[in-house]
Design a protein around this motif. Structure first.
Motif, PDB file in Angstrom:
ATOM      1  N   UNK A 114       1.220   5.737  -6.982  1.00  0.00           N
ATOM      2  CA  UNK A 114       0.126   6.768  -8.134  1.00  0.00           C
ATOM      3  C   UNK A 114       0.032   8.155  -7.781  1.00  0.00           C
ATOM      4  N   UNK A 115       0.447   8.365  -7.028  1.00  0.00           N
ATOM      5  CA  UNK A 115       0.446  10.341  -6.596  1.00  0.00           C
ATOM      6  C   UNK A 115       1.846  10.676  -7.405  1.00  0.00           C
ATOM      7  N   UNK A 116       2.570  10.042  -7.543  1.00  0.00           N
ATOM      8  CA  UNK A 116       3.864  10.611  -8.180  1.00  0.00           C
ATOM      9  C   UNK A 116       3.559  10.973  -9.220  1.00  0.00           C
ATOM     10  N   UNK A 128       0.854  -1.295  -0.134  1.00  0.00           N
ATOM     11  CA  UNK A 128       0.229  -0.397   0.209  1.00  0.00           C
ATOM     12  C   UNK A 128       0.289   1.037   0.428  1.00  0.00           C
ATOM     13  N   UNK A 129       2.395   1.123   0.944  1.00  0.00           N
ATOM     14  CA  UNK A 129       2.266   2.841   0.762  1.00  0.00           C
ATOM     15  C   UNK A 129       3.159   2.782  -0.660  1.00  0.00           C
ATOM     16  N   UNK A 173      -4.659  12.204 -15.364  1.00  0.00           N
ATOM     17  CA  UNK A 173      -4.120  12.830 -14.414  1.00  0.00           C
ATOM     18  C   UNK A 173      -4.585  11.755 -13.117  1.00  0.00           C
ATOM     19  N   UNK A 174      -5.460  11.498 -13.366  1.00  0.00           N
ATOM     20  CA  UNK A 174      -6.514   9.904 -11.984  1.00  0.00           C
ATOM     21  C   UNK A 174      -5.380   9.134 -11.631  1.00  0.00           C
ATOM     22  N   UNK A 175      -4.749   8.924 -13.360  1.00  0.00           N
ATOM     23  CA  UNK A 175      -3.852   7.574 -12.997  1.00  0.00           C
ATOM     24  C   UNK A 175      -4.080   6.690 -12.533  1.00  0.00           C
ATOM     25  N   UNK A 176      -5.208   6.104 -13.733  1.00  0.00           N
ATOM     26  CA  UNK A 176      -6.527   5.026 -12.675  1.00  0.00           C
ATOM     27  C   UNK A 176      -5.850   3.820 -13.696  1.00  0.00           C
ATOM     28  N   UNK A 177      -5.566   3.689 -15.300  1.00  0.00           N
ATOM     29  CA  UNK A 177      -4.904   2.984 -15.431  1.00  0.00           C
ATOM     30  C   UNK A 177      -3.674   2.637 -15.115  1.00  0.00           C
ATOM     31  N   UNK A 178      -3.033   3.406 -14.297  1.00  0.00           N
ATOM     32  CA  UNK A 178      -1.576   2.976 -14.322  1.00  0.00           C
ATOM     33  C   UNK A 178      -1.395   2.549 -12.812  1.00  0.00           C
ATOM     34  N   UNK A 179      -2.456   2.472 -12.017  1.00  0.00           N
ATOM     35  CA  UNK A 179      -2.406   2.065 -11.161  1.00  0.00           C
ATOM     36  C   UNK A 179      -2.066   0.266 -11.365  1.00  0.00           C
TER      37      UNK A 179
END
Length: 472
Positions: free
Chosen positions: A446-448, A439-440, A461-467
């Motif tokens: 993802x945020x970075x 998680x950490x 900008x959401x990064x949903x695919x990359x998570x």
């Protein structure tokens, strides 16, 4: 506007797991409930198992913001050339006496030169040494753990001792934590992420892609491996070995059985499209059961490779020898034997690859397919950056690792190093529970990336695919 370091704060903290005396554990099976009181074998330990200490360092900037870093060591301290167990009280004294006078009042302009300056600092330490058998040059260049072992021997009447004052580098944990805070301070001053600071100062491409994640199971190697599989991690399960009879077996068959179970669970829980790498860190156990005979050890690797198929296999620290030179020679020969036999198992270096110089030596000797860049062992964060790049230039894969005893702060800094330098994978940390460490690091990643892409004008900008890609 230029930012200045007004003062330093230090706060005793706790690490994410326990420091353990691996030498004592592998010499004789010690039940978990007895490890907290069992006498240690490695100098610096107070018991076979103890809570890992840490020290938070805050750089208070003149605009009121505070940049934090955490001083922390590794679980198996004092072994294979590593610094002794880190003590927060000693680290705090070092920072107040040696580091604070250097940094207070300094302008925060660039990370690399400040980190290099701190990494070069030394401090006077009064120690006992044997009066005979040591030249001054040998004494000043001997690792602290060996000096402590020598002193322990003299206390048993083996040789007379004398007290001397020597200059030594600061403990790696101190250099690690202070450099984290410096990197965070520079990122604050520039208004960018720590990953972008590294990319800019080392002239690397901006971070754009996630780095695959490797997790470690600790002793709960079955339940925790299943967690990794359902999370579809790229590399697993590390599979801690601290009790050779029960975890490996005197002939290696118990570890083979575990790999067969692991292969079956990957197929059952992961599905046909999930193909992780099975990565085992045996902490020298194969060498122990084979008396460090490379031919016999090769046979054990062959059995593990067959058990892991069709999944790729890596084995970390198949043996641990007494010196760096012996370790490199043995690993290089073993790797050559693997190639001659047409095997596909990859060998991973960890023990004795503690410093940038050590890692360069492993690379030049062709002694590993992949090297763990264990960040706390390298001291300042800038050394970890250089180590990953050294591996890549030498055609060796880099594993940006660390320790279960690290903290949330040091783990997040590690993510930024990984994003900037692009190793083959990075370790989920801190702790041994899998879920928390994954998680950490995955959330920080993802945020970075979302921040970097937003600044770069990216569409996602959401990064949903990359998570999802963070762990695959």
């Amino acid at each position: 506007m230029t930012v200045t370091i007004a003062r330093l704060l230090t706060v005793p903290a706790v690490g994410g797991y326990y420091c353990e005396d691996l030498e004592a554990l592998q010499a004789d099976s010690v039940p978990l409930s007895e490890r907290y009181t069992a006498p240690p074998a490695t100098p610096g330990f107070r018991a076979v198992r103890e809570v890992a200490e840490a020290l938070s360092v805050g750089l208070v900037l003149d605009d009121g913001r505070v940049a934090w870093g955490d001083c922390v060591g590794v679980a198996y301290a004092g072994k294979a050339g590593r610094d002794p167990v880190f003590r927060a009280g000693e680290g705090e004294a070092t920072i107040r006496r040696t580091v604070a006078p250097i940094l207070e009042g300094r302008k925060v302009l660039a990370f690399r030169p400040l980190a290099e300056e701190i990494d070069r600092l030394t401090e006077p330490v009064e120690v006992e040494r044997p009066k005979e058998g040591f030249s001054r040059r040998d004494f000043l260049t001997t690792p602290a753990r060996l000096l402590e072992a020598a002193v322990e021997g003299t206390e048993k009447g083996l040789a007379p001792v004398e007290r001397v004052t020597v200059e030594r580098p600061l403990h790696t944990a101190v250099r690690y934590g202070v450099s984290q805070a410096l990197l965070a301070a520079v990122a604050m001053a520039r208004g960018v992420t720590m990953a972008e600071v590294i990319a800019e100062e080392w002239e690397l491409p901006p971070p754009t892609e996630p780095v695959p994640i490797h997790a470690q199971s600790g002793t709960d190697r079955y339940a925790n491996a299943e967690k990794m599989i359902v999370r579809r991690l790229a590399s697993l399960p590390h599979a801690l070995v601290d009790d050779i009879p029960s975890q490996v077996g005197q002939d290696g068959t118990k570890l083979v059985q575990y790999v067969r179970w692991l292969r079956a669970r990957i197929q059952e829980l992961g599905g046909a499209d999930y193909r992780p790498t099975i990565h085992l860190d045996v902490h020298g156990a194969l060498g122990r059961i084979c008396d460090n005979d490379l031919g016999r050890l090769l046979g054990r690797l062959y059995a593990l490779e067959k058990a892991a198929q069709p999944y790729p296999l890596r084995v970390e620290s198949p043996l641990i020898l007494e010196t760096r030179e012996a370790q490199i020679e043995a690993m290089a020969r073993l790797r050559e034997y693997v190639r001659m036999r047409g095997m596909s198992v990859q060998l991973v270096a960890d023990e004795w690859a503690n410093t940038l110089e050590d890692i360069q030596a492993f690379v030049e000797a062709g002694a590993a397919d992949l090297i763990q860049v264990k960040m706390p062992d390298l001291g300042s964060v800038h050394n970890a950056v250089e180590a990953v790049l050294t591996c890549k230039r030498g055609g060796v894969e880099a594993f940006l690792g660390g320790s279960c005893v690290e903290t949330d702060v040091s783990a997040r800094v590690s993510v930024h190093v990984a994003l900037a330098t692009r190793p083959a994978m990075m370790l989920a940390k801190p702790g041994m529970g899998v879920d928390e460490g994954v998680m950490v690091v995955s959330n920080e990643m993802a945020r970075t990336l979302a921040l970097v892409r937003a600044r770069e004008g990216g569409k996602n900008h959401r990064g949903t695919e990359d998570t999802e890609d963070l762990i695959n």
